[in-house]
Write an enzyme that holds these catalytic residues in place. Structure first.
Site, PDB file in Angstrom:
ATOM      1  N   CYS A   4      11.090 -60.857   3.060  1.00 42.68           N
ATOM      2  CA  CYS A   4      12.374 -59.722   2.682  1.00 42.68           C
ATOM      3  C   CYS A   4      12.509 -58.858   3.886  1.00 42.68           C
ATOM      4  O   CYS A   4      13.846 -58.544   3.877  1.00 42.68           O
ATOM      5  CB  CYS A   4      11.464 -59.034   1.473  1.00 42.68           C
ATOM      6  SG  CYS A   4       9.958 -57.996   1.973  1.00 42.68           S
ATOM      7  N   HIS A  31       8.208 -53.705   0.160  1.00 42.93           N
ATOM      8  CA  HIS A  31       9.168 -54.616  -0.075  1.00 42.93           C
ATOM      9  C   HIS A  31      10.360 -53.979   0.488  1.00 42.93           C
ATOM     10  O   HIS A  31      10.758 -52.853   0.223  1.00 42.93           O
ATOM     11  CB  HIS A  31       9.362 -54.987  -1.441  1.00 42.93           C
ATOM     12  CG  HIS A  31      10.543 -56.129  -1.962  1.00 42.93           C
ATOM     13  ND1 HIS A  31      10.464 -57.447  -1.320  1.00 42.93           N
ATOM     14  CD2 HIS A  31      11.596 -55.999  -2.810  1.00 42.93           C
ATOM     15  CE1 HIS A  31      11.451 -58.021  -1.826  1.00 42.93           C
ATOM     16  NE2 HIS A  31      12.085 -57.103  -2.465  1.00 42.93           N
TER      17      HIS A  31
END
Length: 371
Positions: free
Chosen positions: A63, A310
């Site tokens: 990510c 994230h």
């Protein structure tokens, strides 16, 4: 003999189980954050492309790199320069970062429904010690990619043009408070690291603090050539030149008591700003650039905690000027009002890196590159 044989095998089995468990947890962790965002944003569930912007599959906790690729794709000047470059050997090198970056950015320009292929680029980074399956800091990976491009491009002029896109040239003044002698040194940065306070901040106030004079005392004292010893001194930074692309790093991670903590405090930032209006005293006497206005075109967002998080990105489209939200392979159109929710203070989705592009006064004028 039997006991020794058994012990060795038990140790091997234990180690193997530990490695497999860690790999599974890492994969589930990346998927957990992506699923969380899908539940919060139902419109993301089936969208792999939107408005010509392609998503990128989360592959071994990618990510962080995914969001950087989205911002690099929105920095269209980079691919325009890479397309002028052909490696001298003429063949593909799986360790060459600029080669693989050129391929993936070209693929991301295509208007296809499936996510853009980028595994070769991820494996290329892995071969250059930016490992797959690990949590990374976006600013560190960004600077590593720029440095690897400088090292691995055989066209030095083009490599310097890419570096100059982000190059902030500064002049550091160090004045001894004992003898008043001044030392001056010129240097440059590829991103602007801004310290944030643990309450409410603004981009303007953080920038002002960065360019304010600081007294260096105690262990921070510097050596004075005139006095021949370390002295208390005053340090200031002045701008020599501004880059085409201004990368701002909001330093939200802080080492405290042998651990890293994330600051979720509020940091507001404008969609456009003018350096001359907020930092009138930050320019050196040799500063000659007339264009000092910047427009935001990308925001890298960090969700979660320092050890478990994230990355996602908000990107402004080059043609239609609409904002888009990219969460790995899921992309959807959004708004400036939604981008502002990343200011922080109320949730753990906070802006971590800001990408601004310098405006040009003459409409239609092409960007200037200097070798």
């Amino acid at each position: 003999m039997f006991s020794l044989f058994t012990t060795r095998h038990l140790h091997f089995v234990f180690t193997l189980c530990k490695v497999i468990t860690q790999a599974v947890l890492n994969a589930l962790l990346g998927r957990f954050w992506s699923l969380g965002h899908m539940f919060d944003n139902p419109g993301l569930e089936e969208s792999h492309t939107s408005g010509g912007m392609r998503g990128l599959t989360n592959y071994h906790l990618s990510c962080c790199v995914n969001t950087l690729l989205q911002t690099l794709s929105a920095t269209w000047e980079i691919l325009d320069l890479l397309e002028k470059w052909e490696a001298a050997r003429g063949r593909r090198d799986s360790r060459n970062v600029p080669q693989e970056l050129k391929r993936v950015l070209s693929a991301m320009r295509g208007d296809l429904p499936q996510p853009a292929p980028h595994r070769d680029f991820l494996h290329c980074l892995d071969r250059n010690c930016i490992r797959l399956g690990m949590q990374h800091d976006a600013d560190e990976v960004f600077l590593s990619i720029l440095n690897l491009m400088q090292q691995q491009m055989d066209d030095r002029a083009l490599a310097l043009e890419i570096q100059n896109l982000y190059k902030i040239s500064v002049e550091t003044h160090l004045q001894c408070l004992e003898c008043s002698s001044i030392q001056t040194r010129s240097s440059y940065m590829l991103s602007l690291p801004l310290h944030i306070k643990e309450d409410t901040n603004s981009l303007e106030s953080c920038m002002t603090s960065f360019f304010e004079h600081q007294e260096l005392r105690g262990i921070n004292r510097c050596f004075c050539a005139q006095c021949g010893m370390k002295r208390t001194s005053k340090q200031g930074v002045k701008l020599l030149s501004l880059p085409r692309i201004l990368c701002v790093h909001l330093k939200r991670f802080r080492n405290m008591h042998s651990s890293t903590l994330k600051l979720d405090c509020r940091v507001t930032f404008p969609e456009t700003f003018d350096f001359l209006e907020i930092l009138q005293d930050a320019f050196s006497t040799g500063f000659e650039q007339k264009d000092t206005k910047y427009t935001l075109y990308a925001v890298i967002v960090h969700s979660g905690y320092a050890a478990c998080g994230h990355y996602t990105a908000y990107v402004r489209h080059r043609v239609n000027k609409h904002w888009y939200y990219a969460d790995d392979s899921h992309v959807q159109q959004t708004s400036w009002e939604e981008v502002k929710t990343t200011y922080g203070g109320h949730c753990r989705e906070t802006a971590y890196m800001l990408m601004y592009r310098r405006d040009f006064k003459e409409e239609g004028r092409q960007p200037e590159f200097s070798g």
